[in-house]
Design a protein around this motif. Sequence first.
Motif, PDB file in Angstrom:
ATOM      1  N   ASP A 229      26.611  26.924  -1.837  1.00  0.00           N
ATOM      2  CA  ASP A 229      25.878  25.958  -1.027  1.00  0.00           C
ATOM      3  C   ASP A 229      26.819  24.831  -0.594  1.00  0.00           C
ATOM      4  OD1 ASP A 229      24.186  23.983  -0.010  1.00  0.00           O
ATOM      5  OD2 ASP A 229      22.646  24.299  -1.541  1.00  0.00           O
ATOM      6  N   PRO A 230      26.945  24.591   0.704  1.00  0.00           N
ATOM      7  CA  PRO A 230      27.849  23.512   1.147  1.00  0.00           C
ATOM      8  C   PRO A 230      27.436  22.131   0.657  1.00  0.00           C
ATOM      9  CG  PRO A 230      26.539  24.328   2.983  1.00  0.00           C
ATOM     10  CD  PRO A 230      26.324  25.279   1.840  1.00  0.00           C
ATOM     11  N   MET A 231      26.200  21.980   0.198  1.00  0.00           N
ATOM     12  CA  MET A 231      25.753  20.698  -0.336  1.00  0.00           C
ATOM     13  C   MET A 231      26.079  20.545  -1.816  1.00  0.00           C
ATOM     14  SD  MET A 231      24.672  19.479   2.398  1.00  0.00           S
ATOM     15  CE  MET A 231      24.014  17.928   1.799  1.00  0.00           C
ATOM     16  N   SER A 232      26.654  21.578  -2.413  1.00  0.00           N
ATOM     17  CA  SER A 232      27.023  21.532  -3.826  1.00  0.00           C
ATOM     18  C   SER A 232      28.541  21.538  -3.926  1.00  0.00           C
ATOM     19  CB  SER A 232      26.444  22.744  -4.562  1.00  0.00           C
ATOM     20  OG  SER A 232      26.837  22.755  -5.909  1.00  0.00           O
ATOM     21  N   SER A 233      29.114  20.542  -4.570  1.00  0.00           N
ATOM     22  CA  SER A 233      30.568  20.387  -4.610  1.00  0.00           C
ATOM     23  C   SER A 233      31.230  21.425  -5.517  1.00  0.00           C
ATOM     24  CB  SER A 233      30.935  18.987  -5.092  1.00  0.00           C
ATOM     25  OG  SER A 233      30.463  18.017  -4.198  1.00  0.00           O
ATOM     26  N   VAL A 234      32.159  22.168  -4.921  1.00  0.00           N
ATOM     27  CA  VAL A 234      32.940  23.164  -5.639  1.00  0.00           C
ATOM     28  C   VAL A 234      34.367  23.100  -5.111  1.00  0.00           C
ATOM     29  CG1 VAL A 234      33.284  25.619  -6.097  1.00  0.00           C
ATOM     30  CG2 VAL A 234      30.966  24.702  -5.978  1.00  0.00           C
ATOM     31  N   VAL A 235      35.341  23.226  -5.999  1.00  0.00           N
ATOM     32  CA  VAL A 235      36.751  23.271  -5.593  1.00  0.00           C
ATOM     33  C   VAL A 235      37.397  24.493  -6.235  1.00  0.00           C
ATOM     34  CG1 VAL A 235      39.003  22.138  -5.693  1.00  0.00           C
ATOM     35  CG2 VAL A 235      36.936  20.765  -5.367  1.00  0.00           C
ATOM     36  N   LEU A 236      38.062  25.307  -5.422  1.00  0.00           N
ATOM     37  CA  LEU A 236      38.880  26.395  -5.926  1.00  0.00           C
ATOM     38  C   LEU A 236      40.254  26.244  -5.289  1.00  0.00           C
ATOM     39  CD1 LEU A 236      37.885  30.157  -6.258  1.00  0.00           C
ATOM     40  CD2 LEU A 236      40.191  29.435  -5.662  1.00  0.00           C
ATOM     41  N   SER A 237      41.234  25.874  -6.073  1.00  0.00           N
ATOM     42  CA  SER A 237      42.577  25.631  -5.557  1.00  0.00           C
ATOM     43  C   SER A 237      43.582  26.547  -6.246  1.00  0.00           C
ATOM     44  CB  SER A 237      43.004  24.172  -5.789  1.00  0.00           C
ATOM     45  OG  SER A 237      42.229  23.294  -5.009  1.00  0.00           O
ATOM     46  N   VAL A 238      44.302  27.333  -5.436  1.00  0.00           N
ATOM     47  CA  VAL A 238      45.422  28.116  -5.934  1.00  0.00           C
ATOM     48  C   VAL A 238      46.657  27.221  -5.865  1.00  0.00           C
ATOM     49  CG1 VAL A 238      46.870  30.145  -5.604  1.00  0.00           C
ATOM     50  CG2 VAL A 238      44.404  30.299  -5.204  1.00  0.00           C
ATOM     51  N   THR A 239      47.285  26.981  -6.996  1.00  0.00           N
ATOM     52  CA  THR A 239      48.342  25.975  -7.056  1.00  0.00           C
ATOM     53  C   THR A 239      49.702  26.519  -7.476  1.00  0.00           C
ATOM     54  OG1 THR A 239      47.636  25.476  -9.316  1.00  0.00           O
ATOM     55  CG2 THR A 239      46.707  24.114  -7.542  1.00  0.00           C
ATOM     56  N   THR A 240      49.748  27.753  -7.983  1.00  0.00           N
ATOM     57  CA  THR A 240      51.032  28.332  -8.374  1.00  0.00           C
ATOM     58  C   THR A 240      51.130  29.767  -7.872  1.00  0.00           C
ATOM     59  OG1 THR A 240      50.261  29.193 -10.508  1.00  0.00           O
ATOM     60  CG2 THR A 240      51.117  26.938 -10.473  1.00  0.00           C
ATOM     61  N   LEU A 241      52.327  30.180  -7.455  1.00  0.00           N
ATOM     62  CA  LEU A 241      52.625  31.551  -7.038  1.00  0.00           C
ATOM     63  C   LEU A 241      53.964  31.952  -7.642  1.00  0.00           C
ATOM     64  CD1 LEU A 241      51.723  31.313  -3.236  1.00  0.00           C
ATOM     65  CD2 LEU A 241      50.422  32.570  -4.960  1.00  0.00           C
ATOM     66  N   ALA A 242      54.044  33.185  -8.130  1.00  0.00           N
ATOM     67  CA  ALA A 242      55.301  33.665  -8.701  1.00  0.00           C
ATOM     68  C   ALA A 242      55.421  35.165  -8.465  1.00  0.00           C
ATOM     69  CB  ALA A 242      55.371  33.368 -10.199  1.00  0.00           C
ATOM     70  N   ALA A 243      56.573  35.591  -7.936  1.00  0.00           N
ATOM     71  CA  ALA A 243      56.813  37.019  -7.708  1.00  0.00           C
ATOM     72  C   ALA A 243      58.276  37.242  -7.390  1.00  0.00           C
ATOM     73  CB  ALA A 243      55.952  37.537  -6.555  1.00  0.00           C
ATOM     74  N   GLY A 244      58.833  38.303  -7.933  1.00  0.00           N
ATOM     75  CA  GLY A 244      60.136  38.768  -7.515  1.00  0.00           C
ATOM     76  C   GLY A 244      61.312  37.936  -7.958  1.00  0.00           C
ATOM     77  N   THR A 245      62.501  38.596  -7.864  1.00  0.00           N
ATOM     78  CA  THR A 245      63.753  37.922  -8.213  1.00  0.00           C
ATOM     79  C   THR A 245      64.865  38.206  -7.214  1.00  0.00           C
ATOM     80  OG1 THR A 245      64.379  39.788  -9.643  1.00  0.00           O
ATOM     81  CG2 THR A 245      63.241  37.919 -10.686  1.00  0.00           C
ATOM     82  N   ALA A 246      64.612  39.101  -6.248  1.00  0.00           N
ATOM     83  CA  ALA A 246      65.656  39.460  -5.279  1.00  0.00           C
ATOM     84  C   ALA A 246      65.032  39.719  -3.921  1.00  0.00           C
ATOM     85  CB  ALA A 246      66.428  40.686  -5.750  1.00  0.00           C
ATOM     86  N   ALA A 247      65.777  39.388  -2.866  1.00  0.00           N
ATOM     87  CA  ALA A 247      65.246  39.518  -1.511  1.00  0.00           C
ATOM     88  C   ALA A 247      65.039  40.968  -1.094  1.00  0.00           C
ATOM     89  CB  ALA A 247      66.188  38.827  -0.515  1.00  0.00           C
TER      90      ALA A 247
END
Length: 391
Positions: A229-247
Amino acid sequence: MSSDTTLTALAAQLELELDGAVELRHQLHARPGLSGDEAATRELVLAALPGGHAATEVAGTGAVVRVGGGGPAIAVRGELDALAVHEETGVPWESRHPGVMHACGHDVHLAALVALARAVDRIGGPAPLLAVLQPREETYPSGAQDVTEDGILDREQCRAAVGAHVQPLLAAGTVACTPGGVNASADEFTVTVRGDGGHAAYPHLTRDPVVTLAHVVVALQSLVSRETDPMSSVVLSVTTLAAGTAANVVPGSAEAGGTLRAMRTADREFLHQRLVETAELVAKAYGCTADVRITRGEPVLDNDAALTAATQPLLASLGLKVATDLRSAGADDFSYFSARMPALMLFVGTHGGTEQLHSPTFLPPDERVRDVAHALLAGYVAAAEQFIPRP
């Protein structure tokens, strides 16, 4: 004695305690301790509290002290811990421990609690006061959770709990006393996508977890925008990403982490379920698998409606401006108290938006000790009136 008469008498006594409380604030600020390392802070506060020698240890480095006799009591909380922040205030009483600072106002809260407890001890109050010196507010495992699960509040016959927190978004002299949810639940999640790695020049021979995770992250944003519901406050934040060691290598796995906040328990539980389902199904569509781990943090901090309503006029009578609509997706583990008993968290203005909590320059003026003490006083008197039977 009426609540107004009690309030006036205790407010007058508080004035006599403020000089000592400010000095205590300076001592606490100069000697901060991180979460789990608050024993020295606890002992400093206990030495200033009436009856501190009769303290009961709780939650490792915490303690409770009863003031005002036996019988049903009102719990008033102060937080012991500081933050891993290097102070940049330059005051004579700045932190003597490099990299550790009271950057969230806990020194102010503790000093105000001591002033109130001493006033109640000297002239009496409408009910016994249980001073709760709580450790580990800033980290997990939560000190408030440990205090409430210990059973000490039941053994001390606590009928309600009161807390206050400085809030730089509010102007000095303003106290927010808002009914219902005022702080969000706070959970952390990790999504690990697993595929088949290989040479980046031959992506058709792999199952790429990086591309898959990117689609998972985008899909998760729709949970808030399209499923709550847009009238109900909710936050979902992706704050970290990690993958791989070589191009030139497609890795075998990729990981994302973040936080989930909700102002309603029903939204919290719904989004836990949908976060898992969405990650798993999106990953499956790209030939990968997803593992979701959710670490549950604080529940919603819910202010008791009756206690809030009873406190508002008392705040006004103490000369404080009352705000009734401050809510935040931030979290505070005082919510564990509110999950157990009627509770009230008050937000006390300091700067009017010119400073931030957890900043190396955050330093509420000493005058805010008085405001926080008055806020706690109003909540304590109102709670006694609402929840302690009169003889």
